[in-house]
Design an enzyme around this catalytic site. Structure first.
Site, short mmCIF file in Angstrom:
data_model
loop_
_atom_site.label_atom_id
_atom_site.label_comp_id
_atom_site.label_asym_id
_atom_site.label_seq_id
_atom_site.Cartn_x
_atom_site.Cartn_y
_atom_site.Cartn_z
N GLU A 59 79.59 60.33 111.42
CA GLU A 59 78.64 60.05 112.43
C GLU A 59 78.05 61.41 112.88
OE1 GLU A 59 79.39 57.17 115.38
OE2 GLU A 59 78.27 58.35 117.23
N HIS B 211 85.38 54.35 123.94
CA HIS B 211 86.14 55.56 123.57
C HIS B 211 87.31 55.70 124.32
CE1 HIS B 211 85.88 60.12 123.47
NE2 HIS B 211 87.25 59.69 123.16
N THR C 57 81.56 65.08 128.58
CA THR C 57 81.50 63.92 127.12
C THR C 57 81.54 64.78 126.31
OG1 THR C 57 79.87 62.45 126.32
CG2 THR C 57 78.84 64.67 127.26
N THR C 58 81.78 64.16 124.87
CA THR C 58 81.89 64.72 123.77
C THR C 58 81.08 65.79 123.51
OG1 THR C 58 82.78 62.41 123.06
CG2 THR C 58 82.88 64.24 121.59
N ARG D 113 89.93 57.43 125.85
CA ARG D 113 90.42 58.92 126.06
C ARG D 113 91.68 58.94 126.30
NH1 ARG D 113 87.13 63.23 126.66
NH2 ARG D 113 84.84 62.83 126.24
N ASN E 198 77.59 51.31 123.08
CA ASN E 198 78.83 52.23 123.99
C ASN E 198 78.68 51.85 125.22
OD1 ASN E 198 80.24 54.10 125.39
ND2 ASN E 198 80.36 55.31 123.52
N HIS F 127 74.58 60.39 120.26
CA HIS F 127 74.94 61.20 121.06
C HIS F 127 73.54 61.61 121.89
CE1 HIS F 127 76.74 64.03 124.09
NE2 HIS F 127 78.02 63.10 123.99
N GLY F 128 73.43 61.41 122.95
CA GLY F 128 72.25 61.77 123.66
C GLY F 128 70.86 60.92 123.43
N ARG G 282 85.58 52.70 141.92
CA ARG G 282 86.08 52.16 143.09
C ARG G 282 87.47 51.47 142.77
NH1 ARG G 282 82.73 50.35 147.59
NH2 ARG G 282 81.29 52.18 147.93
N GLU H 189 86.26 54.55 119.44
CA GLU H 189 86.27 55.95 119.23
C GLU H 189 87.57 56.62 119.83
OE1 GLU H 189 82.86 57.66 121.46
OE2 GLU H 189 81.40 56.78 120.23
N GLY I 57 75.05 54.80 124.18
CA GLY I 57 75.47 54.26 125.57
C GLY I 57 74.68 54.76 126.61
N HIS I 58 74.72 55.92 127.11
CA HIS I 58 74.30 56.46 128.44
C HIS I 58 73.25 55.97 128.74
CE1 HIS I 58 73.34 59.33 131.74
NE2 HIS I 58 74.58 59.29 132.01
N ARG J 165 90.07 58.03 131.27
CA ARG J 165 88.87 58.06 132.36
C ARG J 165 87.99 56.93 132.62
NH1 ARG J 165 85.07 63.16 130.60
NH2 ARG J 165 87.09 64.21 130.29
N HIS J 166 87.66 56.48 131.67
CA HIS J 166 86.78 55.26 131.57
C HIS J 166 87.51 53.98 131.03
CE1 HIS J 166 85.31 57.06 127.98
NE2 HIS J 166 84.56 57.84 128.31
N ASP K 34 81.24 52.40 127.41
CA ASP K 34 82.12 53.30 128.36
C ASP K 34 81.81 53.30 129.87
OD1 ASP K 34 83.41 53.68 125.85
OD2 ASP K 34 82.87 55.82 125.90
N HIS K 35 80.44 53.36 129.78
CA HIS K 35 80.33 53.78 131.26
C HIS K 35 80.02 52.62 132.18
CE1 HIS K 35 80.16 57.78 130.24
NE2 HIS K 35 79.01 57.79 129.22
N1 PXP Z 1 78.90 58.66 119.49
C1 PXP Z 1 80.13 59.22 119.78
C2 PXP Z 1 80.92 59.53 118.61
C3 PXP Z 1 80.25 59.60 121.14
O1 PXP Z 1 81.37 60.25 121.44
C4 PXP Z 1 79.22 59.10 121.92
C5 PXP Z 1 79.49 59.58 123.59
O2 PXP Z 1 80.64 58.87 124.16
C6 PXP Z 1 78.07 58.51 121.81
C7 PXP Z 1 77.85 58.12 120.09
C8 PXP Z 1 77.37 57.84 122.48
O3 PXP Z 1 76.37 59.09 123.28
P1 PXP Z 1 75.39 58.58 124.46
O4 PXP Z 1 76.54 58.04 125.45
O5 PXP Z 1 75.08 60.11 124.87
O6 PXP Z 1 74.58 57.60 123.98
#
Ligand code: PXP
Length: 241
Positions: A150, A42, A99-100, A44, A6, A190-191, A17, A69, A212-213, A48-49, A8-9
């Site tokens: 998921e 994602h 976040t979600t 949104r 992912n 996630h996480g 910026r 997403e 992602g993160h 936002r990203h 997004d970040h």
């Molecule tokens: N899966 C879904 C459906 C999510 O919404 C996210 C966060 O955007 C992730 C996975 C990835 O989560 P993380 O950024 O915490 O790894």
């Protein structure tokens, strides 16, 4: 197991910026060079990203599997039907959240979930619902025609290394097996990070992890390619017990 990344970040940092750096498309290209199974973004409601243009440009990259997403809204359905990503993952969305935060309530809006899914499947877009490890939500998804869920691993990630870890992990594993018995294919995310991801190998037949993160955070220190390669090894290599 496969790794979906992912990005997004990368866009979060760019938007801080308001310029063009770091380049999201460059991140997508690095993911592609690392042979990740999919690139997740994602889109949104508040953009936002990731922005619409990012999604369109990533979609045009050859031999890249785009997992989009999105919330279960008419606006997002129209975008998906136009852009035709390879997969969509339907997530809940609240403007105020960082976040979600939890899984989607599919059971509580089953009629709309069925209507939402149908045209996407007709365009050969793979559909997945992002849900908590909950039997009611799993059986609801099994009625939508979507082939994937998921599982939200947020609770497991938070409990990792604490007293509560085993109970939350068992819930996650039980939910995955329950869903597979319904004929659903199971992804998770996630996480997840470089430590807690290892236990995902204890859950049978997970198809893909979306992360992602932690990857983007590690990339700040070692570079995106290295951060992806390290995670890819952890996800794809079955550890010796
Ligand atoms: N899966 C879904 C459906 C999510 O919404 C996210 C966060 O955007 C992730 C996975 C990835 O989560 P993380 O950024 O915490 O790894």
């Amino acid at each position: 197991m496969l790794l979906g990344v992912n990005i997004d970040h990368v866009a979060t940092l760019r938007n801080a910026r308001g310029g063009i750096e770091p380049d999201v498309l460059m991140a997508a290209r690095i993911c592609k060079e690392c042979n990740v199974a999919s690139i997740t973004t994602h889109l949104r409601e508040d953009r936002r990203h990731i922005k619409d243009k990012d999604v369109e440009e990533i979609r045009k990259l050859p031999r890249v599997r785009l997992n989009l997403e999105m919330a279960m809204t008419k606006e997002m359905q129209d975008i998906a039907l136009r852009i035709r990503p390879h997969a969509v993952c339907i997530v809940p969305e609240k403007r105020q959240e960082v976040t979600t935060e939890g899984g989607l309530d599919v059971e509580g809006q089953l009629k709309w979930a069925i209507e939402f899914t149908k045209p996407l499947l007709e365009k050969n877009i793979e559909v997945s619902f992002f849900i908590d490890p909950d039997v009611h939500q799993i059986s609801a998804v099994s009625k939508t025609g979507a082939p994937f869920i998921e599982l939200h691993t947020g609770r497991y990630s938070e409990a990792f290394g604490t007293e509560g870890e085993e109970r939350v992990f068992d819930e996650l594993k039980g939910a995955a097996i329950f869903a597979q018995n319904f004929g659903l294919k199971v992804n998770a995310g996630h996480g997840l990070n470089y430590q807690n991801v290892k236990r995902m190998h204890e859950i049978p037949n997970l198809v893909e992890l979306n992360i992602g993160h932690s990857i983007i955070s590690r990339a700040v220190f070692v570079g995106l390619e290295q951060a992806i390669k390290e995670m890819k090894t952890l996800v794809e290599t079955i550890p010796l017990s």
